[in-house]
Design a protein around this motif. Structure first.
Motif, short mmCIF file in Angstrom:
data_model
loop_
_atom_site.label_atom_id
_atom_site.label_comp_id
_atom_site.label_asym_id
_atom_site.label_seq_id
_atom_site.Cartn_x
_atom_site.Cartn_y
_atom_site.Cartn_z
N VAL A 146 0.84 -1.21 0.00
CA VAL A 146 0.00 0.00 0.00
C VAL A 146 0.87 1.25 0.00
CG1 VAL A 146 -1.61 1.36 1.39
CG2 VAL A 146 -2.02 -1.08 1.03
N ARG A 147 1.90 1.28 0.83
CA ARG A 147 2.78 2.46 0.89
C ARG A 147 3.41 2.75 -0.47
NH1 ARG A 147 4.38 0.28 5.91
NH2 ARG A 147 6.20 -0.69 4.93
N GLU A 148 3.89 1.71 -1.14
CA GLU A 148 4.54 1.92 -2.43
C GLU A 148 3.53 2.35 -3.48
OE1 GLU A 148 6.86 -1.48 -3.47
OE2 GLU A 148 8.25 -1.24 -1.78
N ALA A 149 2.31 1.79 -3.41
CA ALA A 149 1.27 2.19 -4.37
C ALA A 149 0.86 3.64 -4.14
CB ALA A 149 0.06 1.27 -4.24
N SER A 151 2.84 5.98 -2.95
CA SER A 151 3.95 6.81 -3.43
C SER A 151 3.98 6.92 -4.95
CB SER A 151 5.28 6.24 -2.92
OG SER A 151 5.61 5.02 -3.57
N ARG A 152 3.45 5.91 -5.66
CA ARG A 152 3.38 5.96 -7.13
C ARG A 152 2.12 6.67 -7.62
NH1 ARG A 152 5.15 0.33 -6.64
NH2 ARG A 152 2.95 -0.24 -6.79
N GLY A 153 1.22 7.00 -6.70
CA GLY A 153 -0.03 7.64 -7.08
C GLY A 153 -1.10 6.68 -7.52
N ASP A 157 -3.77 8.63 -0.59
CA ASP A 157 -3.17 8.68 0.73
C ASP A 157 -4.24 8.34 1.77
OD1 ASP A 157 -1.12 9.04 2.45
OD2 ASP A 157 -1.19 11.22 2.50
N GLY A 158 -3.87 7.55 2.77
CA GLY A 158 -4.83 7.16 3.80
C GLY A 158 -5.50 5.84 3.52
N THR A 159 -5.12 5.14 2.46
CA THR A 159 -5.67 3.81 2.19
C THR A 159 -5.38 2.88 3.38
OG1 THR A 159 -5.42 4.04 -0.21
CG2 THR A 159 -5.58 1.81 0.66
N ASP A 160 -6.39 2.19 3.84
CA ASP A 160 -6.27 1.34 5.03
C ASP A 160 -5.64 -0.01 4.67
OD1 ASP A 160 -6.52 -0.07 7.36
OD2 ASP A 160 -8.71 0.05 7.48
N ALA A 198 -11.29 -2.77 -6.41
CA ALA A 198 -11.94 -2.40 -5.15
C ALA A 198 -11.12 -1.37 -4.37
CB ALA A 198 -12.17 -3.65 -4.29
N LEU A 199 -9.82 -1.51 -4.41
CA LEU A 199 -8.96 -0.59 -3.67
C LEU A 199 -8.91 0.79 -4.32
CD1 LEU A 199 -5.96 -2.97 -2.86
CD2 LEU A 199 -7.49 -1.92 -1.19
#
Length: 201
Positions: A146-149, A151-153, A157-160, A198-199
């Motif tokens: 999630v963090r890397e996704a 950072s790539r846009g 931001d804030g995805t659980d 979904a994400l």
């Protein structure tokens, strides 16, 4: 009898030296015994027989079959699951699902995991060990995905990460551990696309 100064000191008579090859043989036998008879019917005698050692060799290392299984689950948890880094959210999700599906379809794992989940409902120690072995490690991996996704846009931001874990691997566990069904051709690809959709919705 005296020992001359400077001479090497002998180990005390009867000192236990735990041979690593014996320990590994016992660990392998535990997984085989779990797959064959389940936790409830598993015995130290059966483990020792399968490992080709005496019962005392098992009891020198573990006091009971519960402590033995908890130790194995703990070792599995500390090994960790490498986080995929393919350069895209879909690639990372698909890689994670591929590794997970291979692990859950392994002949031993497919027998052991459902049995331990049943025992976890009766014994809190097993429930805690399974959580550490199966859940905590995957939470860390998905959090990194999630963090890397982000950072790539690819993700906001804030995805659980916990919701992401549910969406990514939840259906896979349901299919392979609960329903115990086969995976149709292209299932992992479809599941990865569905999870990403979904994400990102």
């Amino acid at each position: 009898m005296t020992t001359r100064p400077g001479s090497p000191r002998r180990a005390p008579a009867g000192a236990a030296v735990l041979r690593e090859d014996v320990t590994e043989a016992i660990r392998a036998a535990v997984f085989e015994e779990l797959a064959a008879v389940g936790f409830a019917r598993m015995s130290i005698e059966g483990i020792a027989r399968r490992a080709g050692v005496g019962k005392t060799a098992v009891y020198r290392r573990w006091k009971s079959k519960l402590s033995l299984v908890l130790d194995l689950l703990g070792a599995f948890a500390t090994q960790g699951l490498p986080a995929p880094s393919t350069g895209s959210l879909y690639g990372d999700v698909r890689a994670l699902l591929e590794v997970g599906s291979d692990a859950l379809r392994h002949p031993v794992a497919s027998q052991v995991i459902p049995d331990l989940l049943v025992e976890a409902a009766r014994q809190p120690e097993i429930a805690d060990a399974i959580k550490a072995a199966l859940l905590d490690g995957q939470q860390g991996v998905v959090a990194q995905i999630v963090r890397e996704a982000v950072s790539r846009g690819e993700l906001p931001d804030g995805t659980d990460p916990e919701r992401a874990l549910d969406l990514i691997v939840g259906p896979l566990y349901w299919r392979l551990v609960v329903v115990r069904g086969e995976l149709p051709q292209g299932y992992v690809d479809d599941l990865a696309r569905s999870a990403v959709a979904a994400l990102t919705a």
